[in-house]
Scaffold this active site. Structure first.
Site, mmCIF file in Angstrom:
data_model
loop_
_atom_site.group_PDB
_atom_site.id
_atom_site.type_symbol
_atom_site.label_atom_id
_atom_site.label_comp_id
_atom_site.label_asym_id
_atom_site.label_seq_id
_atom_site.Cartn_x
_atom_site.Cartn_y
_atom_site.Cartn_z
ATOM 1 N N ARG A 1 9.631 -0.143 -5.296
ATOM 2 C CA ARG A 1 8.469 -0.870 -4.819
ATOM 3 C C ARG A 1 7.422 0.133 -4.382
ATOM 4 N NH1 ARG A 1 10.296 -4.410 0.206
ATOM 5 N NH2 ARG A 1 8.044 -4.677 0.368
ATOM 6 N N ASP B 1 3.688 0.582 -2.325
ATOM 7 C CA ASP B 1 2.934 -0.090 -1.284
ATOM 8 C C ASP B 1 1.524 -0.450 -1.762
ATOM 9 O OD1 ASP B 1 5.004 0.020 0.550
ATOM 10 O OD2 ASP B 1 4.383 1.956 1.355
ATOM 11 N N ARG C 1 4.173 9.698 1.752
ATOM 12 C CA ARG C 1 2.938 9.727 2.541
ATOM 13 C C ARG C 1 3.173 10.312 3.930
ATOM 14 N NH1 ARG C 1 1.168 3.681 2.103
ATOM 15 N NH2 ARG C 1 -0.485 4.365 3.535
#
Length: 249
Positions: A52, A54, A199
């Site tokens: 997945r 974001d 990140r």
């Protein structure tokens, strides 16, 4: 009714979407892909993705698997143009691959690779594609810190809390910065990634580059296994999933 399984390889600009996974109150890539394929094949199609991404994160290579009943393999394999015609311009099907009935896009992946793009001068053509950073960075120190990632396996310090994972262990295979003519690219590859991991790592390495912390601090942050000790997550716009590896394709 006979069903056959396929992998579909896509690329997408994540800017307009709330990530890959279908959500009840937000537009996601998976929802649009499933709808387009269901129309094309004239039957309900549900994909399962390799992971997945974001909101705002991009993918130049993303895989999902799906099952289709009573459709000749030739028609399925030649469906790329037809499905693309039903998708918005920000989502592109690249190929469809026949696989075994038990092949799994998420669990069979052996490695994933991401790139994070940074630029240092205002550029309208990099809007939503790269992170504009005005600070000067010591890339050599950042690369030395990135190399320290190979010493660790538990990356809880870079994971969102309350995620449904059994372990926060990952094997990082590559982590390096590459200086480009128009900016900087962080390359990272691992057998798996935690939610928000890239990140958060990038945000912490930027602190190294700005001289706010040193490499020993970086190691202590990882050893603490505490997300609050790491740097802030960098913006989603610079992050790209660029490679997903499987043993059979």
């Amino acid at each position: 009714m006979s069903q056959n399984r396929y992998f579909i390889q896509i690329a997408y600009d994540g800017t307009p979407y709330h990530g890959w996974q279908t959500q009840p109150n937000a537009l996601a890539v998976q929802e649009l892909l499933d709808k387009a394929m269901s129309v094309y094949f004239r039957q309900p199609i549900e994909t399962l993705g390799c992971g997945r991404t974001d909101t705002g994160v991009h993918a130049t290579e993303f895989f999902a698997h799906f099952d289709v009943a009573d459709v000749k393999a030739e028609k399925v394999l030649n469906a790329v143009a037809g499905i693309n015609a039903l998708l918005p311009y920000q989502i592109a099907v690249q190929k469809i691959i026949p696989v075994q009935h038990d092949a799994h896009a998420r669990f069979d992946a052996t490695a994933r690779a991401y790139k994070y793009h940074v630029h240092f001068q205002k550029d309208p053509f990099k809007l939503n594609r790269s992170w504009l950073l005005k600070d000067q960075l010591d890339v050599e120190r950042m690369n030395l810190a990135a190399a320290a990632l190979f010493q660790f396996t538990d990356f809880s310090a870079f994971s969102k809390s309350n995620t449904q994972t059994f372990t926060n262990n990952c094997k990082i295979m590559e982590a390096r910065f590459e200086v480009m003519a128009d900016g900087l690219v962080f390359n990272i590859k691992a057998d798996r990634f935690l939610r928000n991991m890239v990140r958060a790592i990038m945000g912490t390495l930027v602190r190294i580059g700005k001289g706010e912390i040193d490499i020993e601090d970086f190691k202590q942050i990882i050893e603490s296994k505490n997300r609050s000790n790491a740097g802030q997550s960098v913006p989603a716009c610079g992050l790209y999933l660029v490679k997903v590896e499987y043993p059979y394709i």
